[in-house]
Each structure stands twice: as structure tokens, then as C-alpha cells.
Motif scaffolding. Structure first.
Motif, PDB file in Angstrom:
ATOM      1  N   CYS A 138       0.811  -1.222   0.000  1.00  4.22           N
ATOM      2  CA  CYS A 138       0.000   0.000   0.000  1.00  4.22           C
ATOM      3  C   CYS A 138       0.840   1.266   0.000  1.00  4.22           C
ATOM      4  O   CYS A 138       0.429   2.289  -0.564  1.00  4.22           O
ATOM      5  N   SER A 139       1.993   1.199   0.638  1.00  5.58           N
ATOM      6  CA  SER A 139       2.844   2.383   0.738  1.00  5.58           C
ATOM      7  C   SER A 139       4.284   1.944   0.942  1.00  5.58           C
ATOM      8  O   SER A 139       4.560   0.828   1.388  1.00  5.58           O
ATOM      9  N   ALA A 140       5.177   2.853   0.604  1.00  2.00           N
ATOM     10  CA  ALA A 140       6.607   2.620   0.808  1.00  2.00           C
ATOM     11  C   ALA A 140       7.192   3.826   1.519  1.00  2.00           C
ATOM     12  O   ALA A 140       6.966   4.969   1.108  1.00  2.00           O
ATOM     13  N   ARG A 141       7.911   3.574   2.593  1.00  2.00           N
ATOM     14  CA  ARG A 141       8.632   4.646   3.269  1.00  2.00           C
ATOM     15  C   ARG A 141       9.909   4.924   2.500  1.00  2.00           C
ATOM     16  O   ARG A 141      10.555   4.019   1.985  1.00  2.00           O
ATOM     17  N   PHE A 142      10.262   6.204   2.444  1.00  2.00           N
ATOM     18  CA  PHE A 142      11.498   6.580   1.768  1.00  2.00           C
ATOM     19  C   PHE A 142      12.076   7.751   2.541  1.00  2.00           C
ATOM     20  O   PHE A 142      11.687   8.887   2.352  1.00  2.00           O
ATOM     21  N   GLY A 143      12.982   7.438   3.467  1.00  2.00           N
ATOM     22  CA  GLY A 143      13.443   8.466   4.389  1.00  2.00           C
ATOM     23  C   GLY A 143      12.290   8.900   5.265  1.00  2.00           C
ATOM     24  O   GLY A 143      11.577   8.072   5.843  1.00  2.00           O
ATOM     25  N   ALA A 144      12.070  10.215   5.330  1.00  2.00           N
ATOM     26  CA  ALA A 144      11.003  10.756   6.168  1.00  2.00           C
ATOM     27  C   ALA A 144       9.643  10.741   5.487  1.00  2.00           C
ATOM     28  O   ALA A 144       8.651  11.149   6.089  1.00  2.00           O
TER      29      ALA A 144
END
Length: 229
Positions: A138-144
Motif C-alpha cells: 500500500c505504501s513505501a517509506r522513503f526516508g522521512a
């Protein structure tokens, strides 16, 4: 399909600021495997837990031109994508990969030709299989920052940024206006008119002396300059 061919990530980042859109820029150090590579497309998110299966599952929902955005937590102790992952991406119509982490199989990736952005290369693949989160696809974190299918990802030699698809037309229009102003300023410098002359820098210094709150950014906006936002 988004047209990013005449722009750059710095121009789009400046346009975000001008439009009041918080810039979502990937951490410094994410670079293309092959210099000069560029990417622009809808985010296809995937969180990595040590196994390639999450990528294969993500590809099931890929649309042509999507960009696989891989959240590997910025890890530098393992490479999470390699040649087979990238070949399968091409087979699924995915335009490229942006990885918050490392890649491997560099010569093969160069030969395949699908753009890949990452922190760099490492021979070692994952030695773990961690529990999977419900948000894996559903989502990907990328840094902040958090990227979803409602976002676009833009990438070039300067780095990677994410942009809400609903604001893309507005922001890219502003970016093109900034580009036009900057190209005109560059031509005038080449013709002998210095940037100090173009920006009425002496006038700025006089105004700042009278009003210390008067910043160069205020000044540029007053005269229509575009070198800072």
C-alpha cells in the motif's frame, strides 16, 4: 503519462516550494546505476522483508510506466534487488525502480537497461525473512516520506522526489516557468549581463540596509527572479 523530459528534480523541488507543496525529497545519496538515467511515473510501492515475493506480488498490479518504489529501510547491509527482479519489472511493464537501500548485479543491470536508483551496490543479498506488515503493498517509506499509488516519483542525477499526482500538472507548469526564467538569466550572463545586474543586487543591498527583514528571496520574487525559492 507524466512528461518530465524537459525538467529536472531541482526545478520541480523549487516549484513545490513556490506552489506551497511540501517537497518530499528522498535522502541524499540515492543515485542512478547508470549516470544520466531518468524516471517519471506512478508509484508502485513495495516494502521489502528479505524475500523477492513482495516484488512479484506488486508486479501483479503494475500498470505500464509504473515505477517500483522499494522500501528497504535505507539498509546498507544487504542488497534487496538484482537482475532477476529488474528483468521481471521490465516484463511487467514497469519503467524502473527506486530503492531505499542497495542493489547488486550491477553489470547485468547496466545491460538490461531499466533505470534503477539506489544508494549503491553490495554483493550480499538478504539473510533474513521478517514479518510482513499489512501496508506492504500500500505504501513505501522513503526516508522521512511515505509514497503511495496516489503519488508520482521523479528521478534523475540530482536525486529522487515524490509528488502528489493531483498536484502534478500545477507543479510541473510552475517548474517550466522557473526553467524559462533561469534559462533566460543564463543566456544574459553569457551575453555579458551579470547576475548581479539582472537581480538589481545593489538595490537589494540598499533595501536590506533600510529594512533588515528584506531578504534576497523577497527581492527576487519582487523582480521576478528564480534562482532561489
Amino acid at each position: 503519462m507524466i512528461d518530465f523530459s524537459d525538467l529536472s528534480t531541482p526545478l520541480v523541488a523549487d516549484a513545490c516550494v513556490r506552489a506551497g507543496v511540501p517537497p518530499r525529497v528522498a535522502p541524499a545519496g540515492v543515485r542512478p546505476v547508470v549516470a544520466g538515467a531518468r524516471l517519471a511515473g506512478r508509484v508502485l510501492p513495495a516494502r521489502h522483508y528479505g524475500s523477492v515475493d513482495v516484488f512479484l506480488e506488486a508486479y501483479r498490479g503494475a500498470r505500464p510506466g509504473d515505477v517500483l518504489v522499494v522500501d528497504n529501510g535505507g539498509r546498507t547491509d544487504e542488497a534487496c534487488v538484482g537482475d532477476l527482479t529488474v528483468l521481471e519489472a521490465a516484463a511487467a511493464g514497469v519503467a524502473g525502480l527506486v530503492v531505499w537501500g542497495l542493489h547488486r548485479d550491477t553489470p547485468e543491470l547496466v545491460e538490461i537497461g531499466v533505470p534503477v536508483f539506489s544508494y549503491g551496490a553490495l554483493p550480499l543479498g538478504p539473510l533474513r525473512v521478517d514479518p510482513r506488515e499489512d501496508e506492504a503493498l500500500c505504501s513505501a517509506r522513503f526516508g522521512a516520506h511515505l509514497a503511495t499509488a496516489g503519488d508520482l516519483v521523479l528521478a534523475d542525477d540530482d536525486g529522487v522526489l515524490f509528488l502528489e499526482a493531483a498536484r502534478a500538472e500545477e507543479v510541473l507548469g510552475i517548474a517550466r516557468a522557473i526553467r524559462g526564467t533561469e534559462r533566460d538569466q543564463a543566456r544574459r550572463i553569457a551575453a555579458g549581463e551579470t547576475l548581479r545586474q539582472q537581480t538589481a543586487f545593489e538595490d537589494y543591498l540598499a533595501r536590506r540596509a533600510a529594512d533588515p527583514a528584506y531578504t534576497f528571496r523577497h527581492h527576487l520574487r519582487r523582480i521576478g527572479g528564480a534562482i532561489e525559492e
